[in-house]
Scaffold this motif. Structure first.
Motif, short mmCIF file in Angstrom:
data_model
loop_
_atom_site.label_atom_id
_atom_site.label_comp_id
_atom_site.label_asym_id
_atom_site.label_seq_id
_atom_site.Cartn_x
_atom_site.Cartn_y
_atom_site.Cartn_z
N VAL A 1 0.85 -1.19 0.00
CA VAL A 1 0.00 0.00 0.00
C VAL A 1 0.88 1.24 0.00
O VAL A 1 1.76 1.38 0.86
CB VAL A 1 -0.91 0.01 1.25
N PHE A 2 0.67 2.11 -0.95
CA PHE A 2 1.38 3.39 -1.00
C PHE A 2 0.34 4.49 -0.83
O PHE A 2 -0.50 4.70 -1.70
CB PHE A 2 2.11 3.55 -2.34
N LEU A 3 0.42 5.16 0.32
CA LEU A 3 -0.58 6.16 0.63
C LEU A 3 0.03 7.55 0.62
O LEU A 3 1.08 7.79 1.24
CB LEU A 3 -1.18 5.86 2.01
N GLY A 4 -0.60 8.48 -0.07
CA GLY A 4 -0.15 9.86 -0.09
C GLY A 4 -1.04 10.73 0.78
O GLY A 4 -2.26 10.62 0.72
N THR A 5 -0.41 11.55 1.63
CA THR A 5 -1.21 12.40 2.52
C THR A 5 -0.95 13.88 2.19
O THR A 5 0.10 14.21 1.63
CB THR A 5 -0.85 12.16 4.00
N PRO A 6 -1.89 14.75 2.53
CA PRO A 6 -1.67 16.16 2.25
C PRO A 6 -0.68 16.73 3.27
O PRO A 6 -0.97 16.78 4.45
CB PRO A 6 -3.06 16.80 2.42
N GLY A 7 0.49 17.10 2.82
CA GLY A 7 1.48 17.71 3.71
C GLY A 7 1.32 19.22 3.69
O GLY A 7 0.38 19.75 3.10
N SER A 8 2.24 19.94 4.36
CA SER A 8 2.14 21.39 4.36
C SER A 8 2.55 21.95 2.99
O SER A 8 2.16 23.04 2.61
CB SER A 8 3.01 21.98 5.47
N ALA A 9 3.35 21.19 2.24
CA ALA A 9 3.77 21.62 0.91
C ALA A 9 3.83 20.39 0.01
O ALA A 9 3.94 19.27 0.51
CB ALA A 9 5.14 22.28 0.98
N PRO A 10 3.76 20.57 -1.31
CA PRO A 10 3.84 19.42 -2.21
C PRO A 10 5.14 18.64 -2.00
O PRO A 10 6.21 19.23 -1.83
CB PRO A 10 3.82 20.05 -3.60
N ALA A 11 5.02 17.33 -1.98
CA ALA A 11 6.20 16.49 -1.75
C ALA A 11 6.34 15.47 -2.87
O ALA A 11 5.37 15.17 -3.57
CB ALA A 11 6.09 15.78 -0.41
N PRO B 1 -7.82 12.85 -0.17
CA PRO B 1 -8.31 13.95 -1.01
C PRO B 1 -7.51 15.24 -0.75
O PRO B 1 -7.18 15.55 0.40
CB PRO B 1 -9.76 14.12 -0.56
N GLY B 2 -7.22 15.95 -1.81
CA GLY B 2 -6.55 17.24 -1.68
C GLY B 2 -5.05 17.16 -1.58
O GLY B 2 -4.36 18.19 -1.56
N ALA B 3 -4.48 15.95 -1.52
CA ALA B 3 -3.04 15.83 -1.39
C ALA B 3 -2.36 16.04 -2.75
O ALA B 3 -2.71 15.40 -3.73
CB ALA B 3 -2.67 14.46 -0.83
N THR B 4 -1.39 16.98 -2.77
CA THR B 4 -0.62 17.23 -3.99
C THR B 4 0.76 16.63 -3.80
O THR B 4 1.48 17.00 -2.88
CB THR B 4 -0.48 18.73 -4.26
N TYR B 5 1.12 15.66 -4.64
CA TYR B 5 2.42 15.03 -4.51
C TYR B 5 2.80 14.39 -5.83
O TYR B 5 1.97 14.26 -6.74
CB TYR B 5 2.43 13.98 -3.38
N LEU B 6 4.06 14.04 -5.90
CA LEU B 6 4.55 13.29 -7.05
C LEU B 6 5.04 11.95 -6.55
O LEU B 6 5.91 11.87 -5.69
CB LEU B 6 5.70 14.04 -7.73
N SER B 7 4.42 10.88 -7.07
CA SER B 7 4.90 9.55 -6.74
C SER B 7 5.56 8.99 -8.00
O SER B 7 4.91 8.74 -9.00
CB SER B 7 3.74 8.67 -6.27
N ASN B 8 6.88 8.86 -7.92
CA ASN B 8 7.66 8.38 -9.07
C ASN B 8 8.14 6.97 -8.74
O ASN B 8 9.20 6.78 -8.16
CB ASN B 8 8.83 9.34 -9.32
N VAL B 9 7.34 6.01 -9.10
CA VAL B 9 7.56 4.62 -8.68
C VAL B 9 8.33 3.84 -9.74
O VAL B 9 8.05 3.98 -10.94
CB VAL B 9 6.21 3.89 -8.50
#
Lengths: 252, 439
Positions: free
Chosen positions: B174-184, B210-218
């Protein structure tokens, strides 16, 4: 009580007027037959009543159980109890007959304020209805109408009707493409549904179907209008004399 | 190539700064591998549409965001994360914002000799095991995203199944992305190794809040030995603000079966690139996908199936539905090398366009250098069938539900390609939930 009341109905397809002022009333408990030659507007009438796109009503009214039928979406008409048995049932690959029937029944029940049937109740219901129509378990599980013979498709229409229990059933040329055995099975299925609170409109070219589904009233449709109305003997008369009386020469 | 933009510069600076602190930084081979990745990425930059492989997918939206490193240990609950097994997962490894979370993971009981651990642990404890394997298939000379992933190589999943061993239950990552204070941004690496006649099923779940901005480069590296059977599945339901860029590279040995399927449903921009080299006789390789894109989503499925040896079979079924202003891309390249006689290749790409603005770019490419092969491909794009829609509505099924039924039936045909039944059922169910408007 009148279930369906059509007044002065005019409709066009691709800008061409096909229905030119239909007046027709179908009461609960009665079976009406509409007989007519090719191109008389039979199928157009059934599609207009079911709400198919591309059929434009230009004049007149149609009231179903007191509601303005023409203002309703196709699914609302079905939920209100109108059922069209298609002349050419549509194949839907990838959707099983079971899923289709379940979605349809539960959608209709929802509109009637009833809860959905659970899987067990539902299976029990369709198995019983399918058995009445000599349909196998396999036909119920297969994708909707995919790989069905002409007779199987029409039996499938009858099954849907039996499951949905409509207030008004419109049978559009249900006899087309059926051999005599298939015709008998479908007709028996339809006859089982005859009841004092249900109306039927049987649309056909030939009298043959009406030997099995005996109508109370027969109408002759030609040139987009009801030309004559009578009892079941009118069907036999037409079979003997053809539609020449109404200015139609089918041999031509 | 664009190397002079904020995103690229920020990523380079971040990787350089991190390098000495990453697990195994003291190992010369690993240090060199990372440095080579960074060096290559600095030269290549992010891909642009001037490159043939990226002709239909623009990373411009990505270049406007400055991605920092992910915050440590975001407090999350995984109670609602679904499993392919109705009774809950048998083996589950959880990564939050790219970091392995032992506290949330449950490797479960595994047959003797099977290694299932985080790549970070493997690099810290037993780097020799992965030394010859990491980077073997994920070659990055002309691949900027793999170069970038290599520069950050630190965490991810290691699965090693020894010769003749079968792992019966699916292994879920499971790869979960969460909304941080800045895009990660994060760059997980999966290394899946099945030795001779070994068998395993791996399911990647990529999810985002929802609302999390990130880049997942798998990057997923797959090595299947002779006769190995590896089922490698992925469901991608990233946040609709996220970027998901995945590259799966597989090296398959004689008589191996590699069965991979991707269900692409989420992310603002998603690309899955699968490269499989069939380097032995008698291999069966399935690379299929289903996707649903709506709104402004962009989804790209790009594949390369390289038939290097004779008597192999490959099969590819890719079906998608595109609504709103969404865009989809399918690029499917099949190479049949001169030596690869008796190759049997099949490719099908079908798209359903639900709105006038929806767009599909489909590019099948067959490069055949052998003369005794059977290769077929087909590509179609169409709309929903009005007759079918009316038939369903005439039976009382509301229009939205009727459309969902037809779309579901269309996509189910691709999901049928999944060979493991529990996964197939789970994917079908997840797909239908999304089509019915639940995310």
């Amino acid at each position: 009580m009148s279930l369906l009341e059509i007044k002065n109905l005019h409709a066009t397809v691709d800008g061409k007027e096909i229905l030119k002022g239909i007046d027709l009333t179908v009461e609960a408990g009665k079976v009406h037959a509409i007989m007519g030659p090719n191109g008389s507007g039979k199928s157009t009438l059934s599609y207009v009543l079911a709400g198919r796109e591309g059929y434009e009503v230009t004049e007149g009214t149609a009231t179903f159980a007191g509601q303005d039928l023409l203002a309703m979406e196709p699914e609302e008409r079905a939920a209100a109890g109108l059922f069209l048995a298609f002349q050419y049932p549509v194949e839907i690959p990838g959707v099983s007959n079971t899923t289709f029937l379940k979605e349809a029944l539960n959608a209709v029940r929802k509109t009637r304020g009833e809860g959905p049937l659970d899987a067990m109740q539902f299976l029990k219901l369709i198995r019983a209805r399918a058995k009445d129509l000599n349909m196998t378990e396999d036909m119920i599980k297969r994708a909707v109408n995919v790989g069905f013979s002409g007779g199987e498709k029409k039996r499938n229409e009858a099954l849907q009707m039996a499951v949905l229990q409509p207030r008004l059933a419109i049978l559009d040329e249900t006899d087309s493409g059926l051999d005599i055995d298939a015709l008998r099975i479908v007709a028996e299925g339809v006859n089982k549904l005859r009841s004092p609170d249900r109306g039927m409109l049987v649309i056909t070219h030939y009298q043959r179907l009406l030997d099995y589904i005996v109508p109370d009233v027969v109408h002759v449709l030609a040139h987009g209008r009801i030309q004559k109305t009578g009892g079941k003997e009118l069907a036999q008369e037409l079979e003997a004399k053809g539609y020449a009386e109404f200015g139609v020469n089918e041999a031509a | 190539m664009t190397t002079d933009n904020t995103t690229v510069q920020a990523l380079i600076a971040q990787a350089s700064g991190l390098a000495p602190t990453l697990p195994g930084a003291g190992l010369p081979w690993l240090k060199d591998l990372r440095a080579a990745g960074l060096d290559r990425f600095a030269k290549l930059g992010l891909p642009t549409q001037r490159q043939e492989a990226w002709k239909f997918t623009s990373l411009r939206p990505l270049e406007k965001v400055s991605f920092g490193p992910a915050a440590e240990s975001a407090p999350v609950s995984i109670d609602r994360i679904p499993s392919v097994l109705p009774g809950g997962p048998a083996h589950r490894m959880v990564f939050v914002d790219g970091r392995f979370r032992a506290d949330l993971s449950q490797p479960g009981a595994l047959p003797a000799g099977v290694v299932l651990e985080s790549l970070g642990e493997a690099l810290a404890r037993d780097p020799d095991r992965v030394a010859g394997l990491l980077g073997r298939t994920a070659t990055f000379d002309s691949h900027p995203l793999l170069a970038l992933n290599t520069a950050f190589l630190a965490d991810g999943l290691l699965l090693y199944v020894p010769r003749g061993v079968t792992v019966a239950d699916p292994i879920e990552a499971v790869f979960l992305g969460t909304p941080g204070s800045a895009p990660a941004a994060w760059h997980p690496r999966l290394l899946l190794v099945a030795e001779e006649n070994a068998e395993a099923t791996v399911v990647e779940h990529h999810l985002g809040l929802p609302g999390a901005t990130y880049l997942s480069n798998v990057a997923s590296e797959v090595v299947a030995g002779p006769g190995a059977r590896l089922h490698h599945y992925k469901i991608q339901m990233e946040s609709l603000d996220a970027f998901h860029l995945a590259t799966a590279t597989a090296h398959l040995g004689r008589d191996a079966t590699y069965d991979t399927f991707v269900l692409n449903l989420g992310a603002r921009l998603a690309r899955h690139e699968a490269r499989s080299v069939l380097d032995g006789t008698g291999i069966t390789c399935r690379v299929s996908a289903a996707y649903a894109a709506a709104g402004n989503q962009h989804t790209d499925f790009t594949t390369l199936i390289d038939h290097a040896k004779p008597h192999c079979t490959s099969r590819e079924v890719v079906k998608g539905v595109i609504d709103g202003q969404a865009r989809a891309v399918f690029q499917g390249k099949i190479i049949v090398r001169p030596d690869a006689q008796k190759t049997d290749g099949y490719q099908l790409n079908r798209a359903l366009l639900l709105s006038p603005q929806a767009e599909i770019n489909s590019k099948p490419e067959l490069e055949i250098y052998a003369d005794d092969v059977k290769c077929s491909h087909g590509a179609t794009a169409g709309e929903l069938d009005d007759d079918q829609l009316f038939y369903l509505r005439a039976r009382g099924i509301p229009i939205d539900q009727a459309r969902a039924l037809l779309v579901g039936a269309f996509l189910d045909e691709a999901v049928e390609e999944v060979q493991v039944e529990v996964v197939r059922d789970h994917f079908r169910e997840r797909l239908h939930r999304v089509l019915e408007g639940h995310r």
